[in-house]
Design a protein around this motif. Structure first.
Motif, PDB file in Angstrom:
ATOM      1  N   TYR A  27       3.611 -35.947 -10.293  1.00  0.00           N
ATOM      2  CA  TYR A  27       2.365 -35.733 -11.023  1.00  0.00           C
ATOM      3  C   TYR A  27       2.560 -35.266 -12.553  1.00  0.00           C
ATOM      4  CZ  TYR A  27      -2.436 -33.862 -12.537  1.00  0.00           C
ATOM      5  OH  TYR A  27      -3.476 -33.380 -13.086  1.00  0.00           O
ATOM      6  N   LEU A  28       3.486 -34.214 -12.543  1.00  0.00           N
ATOM      7  CA  LEU A  28       3.617 -33.760 -14.158  1.00  0.00           C
ATOM      8  C   LEU A  28       4.401 -35.040 -14.836  1.00  0.00           C
ATOM      9  CD1 LEU A  28       5.083 -30.213 -12.909  1.00  0.00           C
ATOM     10  CD2 LEU A  28       2.830 -30.748 -14.214  1.00  0.00           C
ATOM     11  N   GLU A  29       5.244 -35.745 -14.407  1.00  0.00           N
ATOM     12  CA  GLU A  29       6.214 -36.584 -14.887  1.00  0.00           C
ATOM     13  C   GLU A  29       5.362 -37.841 -15.338  1.00  0.00           C
ATOM     14  OE1 GLU A  29      10.301 -36.126 -12.703  1.00  0.00           O
ATOM     15  OE2 GLU A  29       8.862 -37.671 -11.935  1.00  0.00           O
ATOM     16  N   ASN A  30       4.259 -38.295 -14.476  1.00  0.00           N
ATOM     17  CA  ASN A  30       3.224 -39.284 -14.828  1.00  0.00           C
ATOM     18  C   ASN A  30       2.365 -38.720 -16.029  1.00  0.00           C
ATOM     19  OD1 ASN A  30       4.225 -41.149 -12.809  1.00  0.00           O
ATOM     20  ND2 ASN A  30       2.806 -40.267 -11.294  1.00  0.00           N
ATOM     21  N   ARG A  31       1.814 -37.559 -15.773  1.00  0.00           N
ATOM     22  CA  ARG A  31       1.154 -37.029 -16.856  1.00  0.00           C
ATOM     23  C   ARG A  31       1.914 -36.980 -18.017  1.00  0.00           C
ATOM     24  NH1 ARG A  31      -4.553 -35.327 -15.640  1.00  0.00           N
ATOM     25  NH2 ARG A  31      -4.836 -36.561 -13.872  1.00  0.00           N
ATOM     26  N   ASN A  32       2.887 -36.446 -18.347  1.00  0.00           N
ATOM     27  CA  ASN A  32       3.906 -36.008 -19.530  1.00  0.00           C
ATOM     28  C   ASN A  32       4.076 -37.654 -20.159  1.00  0.00           C
ATOM     29  OD1 ASN A  32       3.778 -33.387 -19.440  1.00  0.00           O
ATOM     30  ND2 ASN A  32       5.680 -33.330 -18.195  1.00  0.00           N
ATOM     31  N   GLN A  33       4.323 -38.454 -19.216  1.00  0.00           N
ATOM     32  CA  GLN A  33       4.798 -39.743 -19.911  1.00  0.00           C
ATOM     33  C   GLN A  33       3.446 -40.318 -20.600  1.00  0.00           C
ATOM     34  OE1 GLN A  33       5.855 -42.763 -17.094  1.00  0.00           O
ATOM     35  NE2 GLN A  33       6.031 -44.235 -18.520  1.00  0.00           N
ATOM     36  N   SER A  72       2.907 -31.488  -8.310  1.00  0.00           N
ATOM     37  CA  SER A  72       4.119 -31.816  -8.037  1.00  0.00           C
ATOM     38  C   SER A  72       4.851 -32.294  -9.162  1.00  0.00           C
ATOM     39  CB  SER A  72       3.794 -32.996  -6.943  1.00  0.00           C
ATOM     40  OG  SER A  72       3.137 -34.177  -7.408  1.00  0.00           O
ATOM     41  N   GLN A  73       6.049 -32.495  -8.922  1.00  0.00           N
ATOM     42  CA  GLN A  73       7.074 -32.996 -10.283  1.00  0.00           C
ATOM     43  C   GLN A  73       6.521 -34.427 -10.561  1.00  0.00           C
ATOM     44  OE1 GLN A  73      11.016 -32.198 -10.077  1.00  0.00           O
ATOM     45  NE2 GLN A  73      11.711 -33.825 -11.530  1.00  0.00           N
ATOM     46  N   TYR A  78      11.803 -29.908 -12.328  1.00  0.00           N
ATOM     47  CA  TYR A  78      10.343 -29.505 -12.604  1.00  0.00           C
ATOM     48  C   TYR A  78      10.034 -28.399 -13.696  1.00  0.00           C
ATOM     49  CZ  TYR A  78       6.056 -27.651 -10.597  1.00  0.00           C
ATOM     50  OH  TYR A  78       4.917 -27.308 -10.317  1.00  0.00           O
ATOM     51  N   ASP A  79      11.070 -27.649 -14.024  1.00  0.00           N
ATOM     52  CA  ASP A  79      10.505 -26.588 -15.041  1.00  0.00           C
ATOM     53  C   ASP A  79      10.335 -27.314 -16.200  1.00  0.00           C
ATOM     54  OD1 ASP A  79      10.434 -23.851 -15.345  1.00  0.00           O
ATOM     55  OD2 ASP A  79      12.016 -23.798 -16.904  1.00  0.00           O
ATOM     56  N   VAL A  80      11.137 -28.088 -16.744  1.00  0.00           N
ATOM     57  CA  VAL A  80      10.950 -28.883 -18.042  1.00  0.00           C
ATOM     58  C   VAL A  80       9.533 -29.520 -17.991  1.00  0.00           C
ATOM     59  CG1 VAL A  80      11.645 -30.659 -19.551  1.00  0.00           C
ATOM     60  CG2 VAL A  80      13.312 -29.031 -18.675  1.00  0.00           C
ATOM     61  N   ASN A  81       9.237 -30.315 -16.933  1.00  0.00           N
ATOM     62  CA  ASN A  81       7.971 -31.039 -16.838  1.00  0.00           C
ATOM     63  C   ASN A  81       6.869 -30.171 -16.780  1.00  0.00           C
ATOM     64  OD1 ASN A  81       8.490 -34.143 -16.577  1.00  0.00           O
ATOM     65  ND2 ASN A  81       9.979 -33.456 -15.336  1.00  0.00           N
ATOM     66  N   PHE A  82       6.856 -29.093 -16.057  1.00  0.00           N
ATOM     67  CA  PHE A  82       5.785 -28.039 -15.832  1.00  0.00           C
ATOM     68  C   PHE A  82       5.497 -27.299 -17.282  1.00  0.00           C
ATOM     69  CE2 PHE A  82       4.604 -23.678 -15.156  1.00  0.00           C
ATOM     70  CZ  PHE A  82       3.267 -23.775 -14.360  1.00  0.00           C
ATOM     71  N   LYS A  83       6.578 -27.015 -18.001  1.00  0.00           N
ATOM     72  CA  LYS A  83       6.311 -26.111 -19.255  1.00  0.00           C
ATOM     73  C   LYS A  83       5.799 -27.399 -20.338  1.00  0.00           C
ATOM     74  CE  LYS A  83       9.047 -22.322 -18.450  1.00  0.00           C
ATOM     75  NZ  LYS A  83      10.385 -21.547 -18.962  1.00  0.00           N
ATOM     76  N   LEU A  84       6.441 -28.444 -20.424  1.00  0.00           N
ATOM     77  CA  LEU A  84       5.934 -29.586 -21.402  1.00  0.00           C
ATOM     78  C   LEU A  84       4.413 -29.988 -21.062  1.00  0.00           C
ATOM     79  CD1 LEU A  84       6.387 -31.617 -23.849  1.00  0.00           C
ATOM     80  CD2 LEU A  84       7.282 -33.053 -21.863  1.00  0.00           C
ATOM     81  N   TYR A  85       3.925 -30.151 -19.964  1.00  0.00           N
ATOM     82  CA  TYR A  85       2.443 -30.534 -19.317  1.00  0.00           C
ATOM     83  C   TYR A  85       1.751 -29.474 -19.642  1.00  0.00           C
ATOM     84  CZ  TYR A  85      -1.448 -31.437 -16.394  1.00  0.00           C
ATOM     85  OH  TYR A  85      -2.860 -31.355 -16.019  1.00  0.00           O
TER      86      TYR A  85
END
Length: 152
Positions: A83-89, A80-81, A124-131
């Motif tokens: 989830y990705l945002e929390n992990r990326n942070q 989920s977005q 979503y795409d930015v967070n997905f690829k960064l993660y």
């Protein structure tokens, strides 16, 4: 007498827990043959991660990352977005701390800081690829940027 035996039992139990938790923080990751192929790539991939809505972009120049992203990483929609945002942070904070410590961490691995603001919706795409880049990076270079193992 029973009280002393009980207390010794508790001490032994606590000692066992403490001893068991002293494992090495760098556990070996199981790298698949397909990942080894991606990691051995020498021709540079250039991946642009951008969102038209936010005007932000990340450019990743990393041989093998595009192949890894398309063939090994979890597909879009798996995470989920939030989830990705929390992990990326968390991952960005650790990354940036390493960039600022070139004597402690390899400056060839950690060259530039990442300006990631958790208050901005990158999409979503930015967070997905960064993660996924962070997962790829950690697995390829045997690094650990967060409190969890970088698994696929």
């Amino acid at each position: 007498m029973n009280k002393i035996i009980f207390q010794i039992g508790i001490l032994l139990f606590l000692f066992g827990l403490a001893f068991n938790s002293c494992k090495s923080s760098k556990e070996a990751l199981e790298i698949t043959d397909k990942e080894r192929i991606a990691f051995s790539e020498t021709v540079g991939d250039t991946i642009e991660i951008k969102s038209d809505a936010t005007e932000y972009e990340i450019i990743i120049i990393e041989p093998g990352f595009n192949f890894w992203l398309n063939s090994i990483a979890r597909p879009k929609g798996f995470y989920s977005q939030p989830y990705l945002e929390n992990r990326n942070q968390i991952l960005v904070i650790n990354w940036n701390q390493r960039v600022l410590q070139p004597l402690r961490f390899n400056p060839n691995l950690y060259e530039l800081q990442i300006n990631y603001d958790p208050n901005i919706d990158y999409g979503y795409d930015v967070n997905f690829k960064l993660y996924n880049y962070f997962i790829y990076f950690q697995r390829k270079y045997n690094q650990r940027l967060g409190p969890w193992l970088p698994r696929i």
